[in-house]
Design a protein around this motif. Structure first.
Motif, PDB file in Angstrom:
ATOM      1  N   ASP A 125     -15.394 -26.984  33.903  1.00  0.00           N
ATOM      2  CA  ASP A 125     -14.272 -26.780  32.991  1.00  0.00           C
ATOM      3  C   ASP A 125     -13.543 -28.114  32.780  1.00  0.00           C
ATOM      4  OD1 ASP A 125     -12.467 -27.221  35.133  1.00  0.00           O
ATOM      5  OD2 ASP A 125     -12.451 -25.088  35.654  1.00  0.00           O
ATOM      6  N   ALA A 126     -12.528 -28.109  31.905  1.00  0.00           N
ATOM      7  CA  ALA A 126     -11.860 -29.357  31.526  1.00  0.00           C
ATOM      8  C   ALA A 126     -11.222 -30.052  32.723  1.00  0.00           C
ATOM      9  CB  ALA A 126     -10.807 -29.082  30.445  1.00  0.00           C
ATOM     10  N   ALA A 127     -10.578 -29.279  33.599  1.00  0.00           N
ATOM     11  CA  ALA A 127      -9.928 -29.875  34.774  1.00  0.00           C
ATOM     12  C   ALA A 127     -10.957 -30.506  35.704  1.00  0.00           C
ATOM     13  CB  ALA A 127      -9.118 -28.807  35.512  1.00  0.00           C
ATOM     14  N   GLN A 128     -12.088 -29.840  35.896  1.00  0.00           N
ATOM     15  CA  GLN A 128     -13.143 -30.390  36.753  1.00  0.00           C
ATOM     16  C   GLN A 128     -13.730 -31.662  36.145  1.00  0.00           C
ATOM     17  OE1 GLN A 128     -15.511 -26.767  36.846  1.00  0.00           O
ATOM     18  NE2 GLN A 128     -15.120 -26.524  39.037  1.00  0.00           N
ATOM     19  N   GLN A 129     -13.907 -31.677  34.831  1.00  0.00           N
ATOM     20  CA  GLN A 129     -14.434 -32.866  34.168  1.00  0.00           C
ATOM     21  C   GLN A 129     -13.523 -34.069  34.404  1.00  0.00           C
ATOM     22  OE1 GLN A 129     -15.010 -31.927  30.036  1.00  0.00           O
ATOM     23  NE2 GLN A 129     -16.444 -30.258  30.447  1.00  0.00           N
ATOM     24  N   HIS A 130     -12.213 -33.853  34.273  1.00  0.00           N
ATOM     25  CA  HIS A 130     -11.253 -34.936  34.488  1.00  0.00           C
ATOM     26  C   HIS A 130     -11.289 -35.413  35.936  1.00  0.00           C
ATOM     27  CE1 HIS A 130      -7.777 -37.397  33.562  1.00  0.00           C
ATOM     28  NE2 HIS A 130      -7.149 -36.913  34.609  1.00  0.00           N
ATOM     29  N   SER A 131     -11.386 -34.481  36.874  1.00  0.00           N
ATOM     30  CA  SER A 131     -11.438 -34.838  38.297  1.00  0.00           C
ATOM     31  C   SER A 131     -12.685 -35.650  38.616  1.00  0.00           C
ATOM     32  CB  SER A 131     -11.399 -33.572  39.157  1.00  0.00           C
ATOM     33  OG  SER A 131     -10.173 -32.894  39.012  1.00  0.00           O
ATOM     34  N   VAL A 132     -13.808 -35.252  38.034  1.00  0.00           N
ATOM     35  CA  VAL A 132     -15.064 -35.974  38.262  1.00  0.00           C
ATOM     36  C   VAL A 132     -14.954 -37.402  37.731  1.00  0.00           C
ATOM     37  CG1 VAL A 132     -17.479 -36.138  37.541  1.00  0.00           C
ATOM     38  CG2 VAL A 132     -16.570 -33.963  38.351  1.00  0.00           C
ATOM     39  N   ALA A 133     -14.421 -37.563  36.521  1.00  0.00           N
ATOM     40  CA  ALA A 133     -14.306 -38.900  35.923  1.00  0.00           C
ATOM     41  C   ALA A 133     -13.429 -39.814  36.769  1.00  0.00           C
ATOM     42  CB  ALA A 133     -13.749 -38.788  34.504  1.00  0.00           C
ATOM     43  N   GLN A 134     -12.275 -39.305  37.209  1.00  0.00           N
ATOM     44  CA  GLN A 134     -11.363 -40.121  38.011  1.00  0.00           C
ATOM     45  C   GLN A 134     -11.946 -40.398  39.399  1.00  0.00           C
ATOM     46  OE1 GLN A 134      -7.436 -38.181  37.882  1.00  0.00           O
ATOM     47  NE2 GLN A 134      -6.780 -39.874  36.600  1.00  0.00           N
ATOM     48  N   GLY A 135     -12.521 -39.364  40.004  1.00  0.00           N
ATOM     49  CA  GLY A 135     -13.060 -39.526  41.354  1.00  0.00           C
ATOM     50  C   GLY A 135     -14.216 -40.501  41.408  1.00  0.00           C
ATOM     51  N   LEU A 136     -15.139 -40.405  40.463  1.00  0.00           N
ATOM     52  CA  LEU A 136     -16.275 -41.320  40.431  1.00  0.00           C
ATOM     53  C   LEU A 136     -15.819 -42.757  40.217  1.00  0.00           C
ATOM     54  CD1 LEU A 136     -19.018 -39.405  38.418  1.00  0.00           C
ATOM     55  CD2 LEU A 136     -19.129 -40.114  40.808  1.00  0.00           C
ATOM     56  N   ALA A 137     -14.851 -42.951  39.314  1.00  0.00           N
ATOM     57  CA  ALA A 137     -14.348 -44.304  39.049  1.00  0.00           C
ATOM     58  C   ALA A 137     -13.713 -44.900  40.297  1.00  0.00           C
ATOM     59  CB  ALA A 137     -13.353 -44.277  37.889  1.00  0.00           C
ATOM     60  N   ALA A 138     -12.885 -44.110  40.989  1.00  0.00           N
ATOM     61  CA  ALA A 138     -12.210 -44.609  42.184  1.00  0.00           C
ATOM     62  C   ALA A 138     -13.203 -44.906  43.299  1.00  0.00           C
ATOM     63  CB  ALA A 138     -11.168 -43.595  42.659  1.00  0.00           C
ATOM     64  N   TYR A 139     -14.188 -44.018  43.488  1.00  0.00           N
ATOM     65  CA  TYR A 139     -15.165 -44.205  44.562  1.00  0.00           C
ATOM     66  C   TYR A 139     -16.072 -45.405  44.270  1.00  0.00           C
ATOM     67  CZ  TYR A 139     -18.726 -43.079  48.043  1.00  0.00           C
ATOM     68  OH  TYR A 139     -19.602 -43.123  49.100  1.00  0.00           O
ATOM     69  N   ALA A 140     -16.474 -45.566  42.994  1.00  0.00           N
ATOM     70  CA  ALA A 140     -17.318 -46.712  42.635  1.00  0.00           C
ATOM     71  C   ALA A 140     -16.590 -48.028  42.894  1.00  0.00           C
ATOM     72  CB  ALA A 140     -17.733 -46.606  41.165  1.00  0.00           C
ATOM     73  N   GLN A 141     -15.291 -48.085  42.550  1.00  0.00           N
ATOM     74  CA  GLN A 141     -14.517 -49.303  42.776  1.00  0.00           C
ATOM     75  C   GLN A 141     -14.353 -49.565  44.265  1.00  0.00           C
ATOM     76  OE1 GLN A 141     -13.642 -51.364  40.258  1.00  0.00           O
ATOM     77  NE2 GLN A 141     -13.069 -52.809  41.855  1.00  0.00           N
ATOM     78  N   ALA A 142     -14.200 -48.488  45.056  1.00  0.00           N
ATOM     79  CA  ALA A 142     -14.075 -48.651  46.507  1.00  0.00           C
ATOM     80  C   ALA A 142     -15.362 -49.195  47.111  1.00  0.00           C
ATOM     81  CB  ALA A 142     -13.710 -47.314  47.147  1.00  0.00           C
ATOM     82  N   LEU A 143     -16.500 -48.709  46.627  1.00  0.00           N
ATOM     83  CA  LEU A 143     -17.781 -49.228  47.106  1.00  0.00           C
ATOM     84  C   LEU A 143     -17.927 -50.703  46.757  1.00  0.00           C
ATOM     85  CD1 LEU A 143     -20.242 -46.314  46.205  1.00  0.00           C
ATOM     86  CD2 LEU A 143     -19.626 -47.080  48.505  1.00  0.00           C
ATOM     87  N   LYS A 144     -17.533 -51.065  45.534  1.00  0.00           N
ATOM     88  CA  LYS A 144     -17.623 -52.465  45.128  1.00  0.00           C
ATOM     89  C   LYS A 144     -16.712 -53.347  45.973  1.00  0.00           C
ATOM     90  CE  LYS A 144     -17.419 -55.492  41.085  1.00  0.00           C
ATOM     91  NZ  LYS A 144     -16.603 -56.519  41.748  1.00  0.00           N
ATOM     92  N   ALA A 145     -15.536 -52.823  46.327  1.00  0.00           N
ATOM     93  CA  ALA A 145     -14.608 -53.595  47.151  1.00  0.00           C
ATOM     94  C   ALA A 145     -15.218 -53.900  48.516  1.00  0.00           C
ATOM     95  CB  ALA A 145     -13.299 -52.832  47.317  1.00  0.00           C
ATOM     96  N   CYS A 146     -16.034 -52.971  49.030  1.00  0.00           N
ATOM     97  CA  CYS A 146     -16.694 -53.204  50.322  1.00  0.00           C
ATOM     98  C   CYS A 146     -17.652 -54.386  50.235  1.00  0.00           C
ATOM     99  CB  CYS A 146     -17.471 -51.957  50.755  1.00  0.00           C
ATOM    100  SG  CYS A 146     -16.427 -50.539  51.153  1.00  0.00           S
ATOM    101  N   ARG A 147     -18.302 -54.562  49.079  1.00  0.00           N
ATOM    102  CA  ARG A 147     -19.217 -55.691  48.896  1.00  0.00           C
ATOM    103  C   ARG A 147     -18.449 -56.990  48.690  1.00  0.00           C
ATOM    104  NH1 ARG A 147     -22.222 -57.593  44.111  1.00  0.00           N
ATOM    105  NH2 ARG A 147     -21.716 -55.705  42.969  1.00  0.00           N
ATOM    106  N   ASP A 148     -17.316 -56.916  48.006  1.00  0.00           N
ATOM    107  CA  ASP A 148     -16.556 -58.125  47.686  1.00  0.00           C
ATOM    108  C   ASP A 148     -15.798 -58.678  48.878  1.00  0.00           C
ATOM    109  OD1 ASP A 148     -17.386 -58.007  45.078  1.00  0.00           O
ATOM    110  OD2 ASP A 148     -15.628 -56.888  44.395  1.00  0.00           O
ATOM    111  N   GLU A 149     -15.186 -57.804  49.672  1.00  0.00           N
ATOM    112  CA  GLU A 149     -14.247 -58.254  50.698  1.00  0.00           C
ATOM    113  C   GLU A 149     -14.861 -59.130  51.788  1.00  0.00           C
ATOM    114  OE1 GLU A 149     -12.276 -54.785  52.036  1.00  0.00           O
ATOM    115  OE2 GLU A 149     -11.000 -54.622  50.262  1.00  0.00           O
TER     116      GLU A 149
END
Length: 316
Positions: free
Chosen positions: A123-147
Protein backbone atom coordinates in the motif's frame (compact mmCIF):
# COMPACT_ATOMS: atom_id res chain seq x y z
CA UNK A 1 18.12 -13.69 21.21
CA UNK A 2 18.06 -9.96 22.01
CA UNK A 3 15.90 -7.47 20.11
CA UNK A 4 19.03 -6.04 18.45
CA UNK A 5 20.09 -9.51 17.30
CA UNK A 6 16.61 -10.08 15.89
CA UNK A 7 16.84 -6.86 13.87
CA UNK A 8 20.26 -7.86 12.52
CA UNK A 9 19.05 -11.33 11.53
CA UNK A 10 15.90 -9.94 9.91
CA UNK A 11 17.95 -7.51 7.80
CA UNK A 12 20.39 -10.26 6.79
CA UNK A 13 17.62 -12.62 5.71
CA UNK A 14 15.88 -9.85 3.77
CA UNK A 15 19.17 -8.84 2.12
CA UNK A 16 19.82 -12.39 0.92
CA UNK A 17 16.29 -12.60 -0.48
CA UNK A 18 16.71 -9.28 -2.32
CA UNK A 19 20.03 -10.39 -3.83
CA UNK A 20 18.38 -13.54 -5.19
CA UNK A 21 15.18 -11.90 -6.42
CA UNK A 22 17.01 -9.02 -8.12
CA UNK A 23 19.17 -11.48 -10.04
CA UNK A 24 22.58 -10.78 -8.52
CA UNK A 25 23.24 -14.52 -8.17
CA UNK A 26 23.24 -14.82 -11.96
CA UNK A 27 26.19 -14.24 -14.28
CA UNK A 28 24.27 -11.49 -16.07
CA UNK A 29 21.89 -8.79 -14.85
CA UNK A 30 18.86 -6.73 -15.94
CA UNK A 31 18.13 -8.72 -19.10
CA UNK A 32 21.56 -7.84 -20.55
CA UNK A 33 24.56 -10.03 -21.48
CA UNK A 34 26.64 -8.15 -18.89
CA UNK A 35 27.70 -8.85 -15.33
CA UNK A 36 26.21 -6.93 -12.39
CA UNK A 37 29.37 -4.82 -12.10
CA UNK A 38 29.25 -3.91 -15.80
CA UNK A 39 25.56 -2.96 -15.55
CA UNK A 40 26.33 -0.74 -12.56
CA UNK A 41 29.24 0.84 -14.44
CA UNK A 42 27.01 1.72 -17.39
CA UNK A 43 24.40 3.26 -15.10
CA UNK A 44 26.97 5.36 -13.23
CA UNK A 45 28.65 6.60 -16.41
CA UNK A 46 25.21 7.57 -17.73
CA UNK A 47 24.24 9.40 -14.54
CA UNK A 48 27.55 11.33 -14.44
CA UNK A 49 27.55 11.97 -18.23
CA UNK A 50 31.32 11.32 -18.23
CA UNK A 51 33.76 10.08 -15.61
CA UNK A 52 37.26 8.64 -15.30
CA UNK A 53 38.15 5.03 -14.58
CA UNK A 54 39.61 6.12 -11.22
CA UNK A 55 36.33 7.75 -10.23
CA UNK A 56 34.49 4.58 -11.22
CA UNK A 57 36.83 2.45 -9.08
CA UNK A 58 36.09 4.64 -6.06
CA UNK A 59 32.35 4.72 -6.72
CA UNK A 60 31.90 0.98 -7.26
CA UNK A 61 34.33 -0.04 -4.52
CA UNK A 62 36.04 -2.61 -6.77
CA UNK A 63 39.69 -3.37 -7.45
CA UNK A 64 41.35 -1.32 -10.17
CA UNK A 65 42.30 -4.42 -12.18
CA UNK A 66 38.73 -5.76 -12.13
CA UNK A 67 37.31 -2.44 -13.29
CA UNK A 68 39.97 -2.17 -16.02
CA UNK A 69 39.04 -5.59 -17.44
CA UNK A 70 35.34 -4.81 -17.28
CA UNK A 71 35.78 -1.44 -19.02
CA UNK A 72 37.89 -3.02 -21.76
CA UNK A 73 35.04 -5.44 -22.47
CA UNK A 74 32.47 -2.63 -22.58
CA UNK A 75 34.68 -0.66 -24.98
CA UNK A 76 35.11 -3.72 -27.21
CA UNK A 77 31.34 -4.24 -27.22
CA UNK A 78 30.80 -0.64 -28.32
CA UNK A 79 28.95 0.42 -25.16
CA UNK A 80 31.40 3.09 -23.98
CA UNK A 81 34.29 5.11 -25.38
CA UNK A 82 37.23 7.09 -24.05
CA UNK A 83 37.36 10.82 -24.80
CA UNK A 84 39.68 13.64 -23.76
CA UNK A 85 38.46 15.69 -20.79
CA UNK A 86 37.38 19.20 -21.91
CA UNK A 87 39.69 20.94 -19.39
CA UNK A 88 42.69 18.58 -19.73
CA UNK A 89 43.33 16.65 -22.95
CA UNK A 90 45.71 14.32 -21.10
CA UNK A 91 42.88 13.04 -18.92
CA UNK A 92 40.70 10.31 -20.44
CA UNK A 93 37.02 10.18 -19.55
CA UNK A 94 34.48 7.45 -20.19
CA UNK A 95 31.16 8.17 -21.83
CA UNK A 96 28.37 6.13 -23.38
CA UNK A 97 28.20 5.55 -27.12
CA UNK A 98 24.82 5.67 -28.90
CA UNK A 99 24.66 1.88 -28.43
CA UNK A 100 25.46 2.34 -24.74
CA UNK A 101 22.66 4.86 -24.32
CA UNK A 102 20.23 2.37 -25.87
CA UNK A 103 21.48 -0.35 -23.51
CA UNK A 104 21.09 1.88 -20.46
CA UNK A 105 17.56 2.84 -21.56
CA UNK A 106 16.65 -0.86 -21.65
CA UNK A 107 18.26 -1.40 -18.24
CA UNK A 108 16.30 1.49 -16.76
CA UNK A 109 13.05 0.23 -18.29
CA UNK A 110 13.70 -3.23 -16.89
CA UNK A 111 14.63 -1.88 -13.45
CA UNK A 112 11.58 0.38 -13.28
CA UNK A 113 9.33 -2.50 -14.29
CA UNK A 114 10.71 -4.71 -11.49
CA UNK A 115 10.18 -1.94 -8.92
CA UNK A 116 6.64 -1.20 -10.09
CA UNK A 117 5.74 -4.89 -10.04
CA UNK A 118 6.99 -5.18 -6.47
CA UNK A 119 5.33 -1.96 -5.28
CA UNK A 120 1.99 -3.22 -6.58
CA UNK A 121 2.01 -5.66 -3.62
CA UNK A 122 2.31 -2.79 -1.09
CA UNK A 123 0.00 0.00 0.00
CA UNK A 124 1.02 3.68 -0.23
CA UNK A 125 2.35 3.86 3.35
CA UNK A 126 4.44 0.72 2.87
CA UNK A 127 5.84 2.05 -0.42
CA UNK A 128 6.97 5.25 1.31
CA UNK A 129 8.54 3.29 4.18
CA UNK A 130 10.43 1.05 1.76
CA UNK A 131 11.80 4.03 -0.20
CA UNK A 132 13.00 5.84 2.93
CA UNK A 133 14.32 2.72 4.64
CA UNK A 134 16.30 1.50 1.64
CA UNK A 135 17.83 4.95 1.11
CA UNK A 136 18.88 5.25 4.76
CA UNK A 137 20.28 1.71 4.93
CA UNK A 138 22.19 2.09 1.64
CA UNK A 139 23.80 5.32 2.89
CA UNK A 140 24.69 3.62 6.19
CA UNK A 141 26.38 0.77 4.33
CA UNK A 142 28.33 3.26 2.23
CA UNK A 143 29.40 5.12 5.37
CA UNK A 144 30.93 1.88 6.67
CA UNK A 145 33.13 1.73 3.56
CA UNK A 146 34.07 5.41 3.71
CA UNK A 147 34.86 5.83 7.40
CA UNK A 148 37.84 3.41 7.78
CA UNK A 149 39.71 5.19 4.99
CA UNK A 150 39.14 8.66 6.41
CA UNK A 151 38.48 8.72 10.16
CA UNK A 152 37.85 12.04 11.85
CA UNK A 153 41.11 13.12 13.58
CA UNK A 154 41.27 12.68 17.33
CA UNK A 155 39.98 15.66 19.26
CA UNK A 156 37.45 16.73 16.63
CA UNK A 157 33.75 16.17 17.28
CA UNK A 158 30.74 16.71 15.03
CA UNK A 159 27.82 18.55 16.64
CA UNK A 160 24.44 19.29 15.09
CA UNK A 161 22.45 22.45 15.61
CA UNK A 162 23.13 26.06 16.51
CA UNK A 163 26.22 26.91 18.53
CA UNK A 164 26.96 30.42 19.90
CA UNK A 165 29.45 32.21 17.67
CA UNK A 166 28.89 29.95 14.66
CA UNK A 167 27.64 32.71 12.34
CA UNK A 168 30.74 34.83 12.78
CA UNK A 169 33.14 31.89 12.73
CA UNK A 170 31.70 30.29 9.58
CA UNK A 171 31.67 33.67 7.83
CA UNK A 172 35.29 34.18 8.93
CA UNK A 173 36.42 30.82 7.51
CA UNK A 174 34.69 31.59 4.21
CA UNK A 175 36.06 35.12 4.08
CA UNK A 176 39.67 34.14 4.81
CA UNK A 177 39.80 31.11 2.49
CA UNK A 178 38.13 32.70 -0.54
CA UNK A 179 40.02 35.98 -0.18
CA UNK A 180 43.33 34.10 -0.08
CA UNK A 181 42.64 31.74 -2.98
CA UNK A 182 40.08 33.54 -5.17
CA UNK A 183 40.29 37.23 -4.36
CA UNK A 184 36.82 37.56 -2.84
CA UNK A 185 36.14 40.55 -0.61
CA UNK A 186 33.69 41.95 1.91
CA UNK A 187 30.68 41.41 -0.39
CA UNK A 188 31.13 37.64 -0.25
CA UNK A 189 31.82 37.45 3.50
CA UNK A 190 28.82 39.68 4.22
CA UNK A 191 26.59 37.52 2.03
CA UNK A 192 27.67 34.41 3.96
CA UNK A 193 27.01 36.10 7.31
CA UNK A 194 23.59 37.48 6.37
CA UNK A 195 22.49 34.19 4.83
CA UNK A 196 23.58 32.24 7.91
CA UNK A 197 21.84 34.68 10.24
CA UNK A 198 18.58 34.25 8.35
CA UNK A 199 18.97 30.45 8.28
CA UNK A 200 19.74 30.25 12.01
CA UNK A 201 16.29 31.64 12.67
CA UNK A 202 14.80 28.65 10.84
CA UNK A 203 16.83 25.87 12.46
CA UNK A 204 13.90 24.65 14.53
CA UNK A 205 12.14 23.49 11.35
CA UNK A 206 12.37 19.72 10.93
CA UNK A 207 13.82 19.94 7.40
CA UNK A 208 16.72 22.23 8.37
CA UNK A 209 19.95 21.41 10.20
CA UNK A 210 23.61 22.36 10.47
CA UNK A 211 26.62 20.28 11.49
CA UNK A 212 29.77 21.76 13.00
CA UNK A 213 33.21 20.21 13.37
CA UNK A 214 34.66 21.39 16.67
CA UNK A 215 38.25 21.15 17.91
CA UNK A 216 39.17 22.35 21.41
CA UNK A 217 36.05 24.47 21.57
CA UNK A 218 36.56 26.15 18.19
CA UNK A 219 34.50 25.54 15.06
CA UNK A 220 36.77 24.23 12.30
CA UNK A 221 34.18 23.09 9.76
CA UNK A 222 30.53 23.30 8.84
CA UNK A 223 27.83 22.15 6.46
CA UNK A 224 24.10 22.89 6.44
CA UNK A 225 20.98 21.48 4.82
CA UNK A 226 18.24 23.98 4.08
CA UNK A 227 15.10 22.00 3.33
CA UNK A 228 12.85 25.02 2.91
CA UNK A 229 14.29 27.59 0.52
CA UNK A 230 14.03 25.55 -2.72
CA UNK A 231 10.61 23.98 -2.16
CA UNK A 232 9.36 21.00 -4.19
CA UNK A 233 10.72 18.57 -1.53
CA UNK A 234 14.29 19.43 -2.59
CA UNK A 235 17.12 20.31 -0.23
CA UNK A 236 19.89 22.90 -0.52
CA UNK A 237 23.40 22.03 0.74
CA UNK A 238 24.99 25.24 2.04
CA UNK A 239 28.08 26.62 3.84
CA UNK A 240 30.37 23.62 3.44
CA UNK A 241 33.75 24.87 4.66
CA UNK A 242 36.79 23.59 6.54
CA UNK A 243 39.54 25.42 8.31
CA UNK A 244 42.61 24.97 6.10
CA UNK A 245 44.44 23.16 8.90
CA UNK A 246 41.76 20.43 8.88
CA UNK A 247 41.52 19.80 5.16
CA UNK A 248 42.42 16.34 3.88
CA UNK A 249 41.91 14.58 7.21
CA UNK A 250 38.42 13.13 6.76
CA UNK A 251 36.51 15.91 8.52
CA UNK A 252 34.77 17.08 5.35
CA UNK A 253 33.68 13.57 4.46
CA UNK A 254 32.24 13.06 7.92
CA UNK A 255 30.32 16.34 7.72
CA UNK A 256 28.89 15.44 4.32
CA UNK A 257 28.00 11.94 5.51
CA UNK A 258 25.96 13.43 8.36
CA UNK A 259 24.22 15.82 5.98
CA UNK A 260 23.40 13.14 3.39
CA UNK A 261 22.10 10.74 6.04
CA UNK A 262 19.80 13.53 7.23
CA UNK A 263 18.56 14.15 3.67
CA UNK A 264 17.83 10.46 3.18
CA UNK A 265 16.02 10.30 6.50
CA UNK A 266 13.85 13.32 5.59
CA UNK A 267 13.06 11.78 2.19
CA UNK A 268 14.09 14.71 -0.04
CA UNK A 269 13.72 13.92 -3.74
CA UNK A 270 16.98 15.73 -4.55
CA UNK A 271 19.79 17.74 -2.97
CA UNK A 272 21.34 20.70 -4.82
CA UNK A 273 24.44 22.79 -4.22
CA UNK A 274 25.88 25.82 -5.98
CA UNK A 275 29.61 26.42 -6.33
CA UNK A 276 32.09 27.44 -9.04
CA UNK A 277 34.70 25.81 -11.25
CA UNK A 278 38.18 25.16 -9.86
CA UNK A 279 37.35 23.74 -6.42
CA UNK A 280 38.53 20.30 -7.52
CA UNK A 281 38.99 18.64 -4.11
CA UNK A 282 35.49 19.64 -3.05
CA UNK A 283 34.09 18.46 -6.37
CA UNK A 284 35.64 15.00 -5.96
CA UNK A 285 34.13 14.78 -2.50
CA UNK A 286 30.69 15.84 -3.76
CA UNK A 287 30.85 13.27 -6.56
CA UNK A 288 31.77 10.50 -4.13
CA UNK A 289 28.41 11.16 -2.44
CA UNK A 290 26.49 10.89 -5.71
CA UNK A 291 26.39 14.53 -6.81
CA UNK A 292 26.66 15.22 -10.53
CA UNK A 293 27.29 18.46 -12.41
CA UNK A 294 23.96 19.56 -13.89
CA UNK A 295 24.53 23.15 -15.00
CA UNK A 296 27.30 25.70 -15.70
CA UNK A 297 27.08 29.42 -16.48
CA UNK A 298 29.11 32.60 -16.18
CA UNK A 299 27.84 34.56 -13.17
CA UNK A 300 28.81 36.95 -10.39
CA UNK A 301 26.69 36.03 -7.38
CA UNK A 302 29.85 35.79 -5.24
CA UNK A 303 31.06 39.27 -6.19
CA UNK A 304 33.47 38.20 -8.93
CA UNK A 305 32.75 36.86 -12.40
CA UNK A 306 33.14 33.07 -12.18
CA UNK A 307 32.13 29.91 -14.04
CA UNK A 308 29.37 28.97 -11.63
CA UNK A 309 28.14 25.40 -11.26
CA UNK A 310 25.17 23.50 -9.93
CA UNK A 311 25.54 19.95 -8.62
CA UNK A 312 22.60 17.66 -7.89
CA UNK A 313 22.19 14.42 -5.96
CA UNK A 314 18.93 12.77 -6.97
CA UNK A 315 17.31 10.09 -4.80
CA UNK A 316 14.48 9.23 -7.20
Amino acid sequence: MSSNQLVVEHIRVSSRLMVRELGFMNATLAATPYSPSAVHALLEIESHTAMTAVQLVQLLGLEKSSVSRMLSKLIQCGEIEEVAAPDDARLKQLQLTPKGRETVARINDYGSMRVLDALAHLDAAQQHSVAQGLAAYAQALKACRDEPASPVPAGITIQAGYQPGMIGRIAEMHGRYYARHHGFGHFFEGKVASGLAEFAGRLEAADNNIWLAIHRGQIVGSVAIDGEDLGNNEAHLRWFILDEGCQGGGVGRKLLAEAMAFCDQRGFSAVHLWTFSGLNAARRLYESFGFTLTKEWQGDQWGNSMLEQQFTRSTT
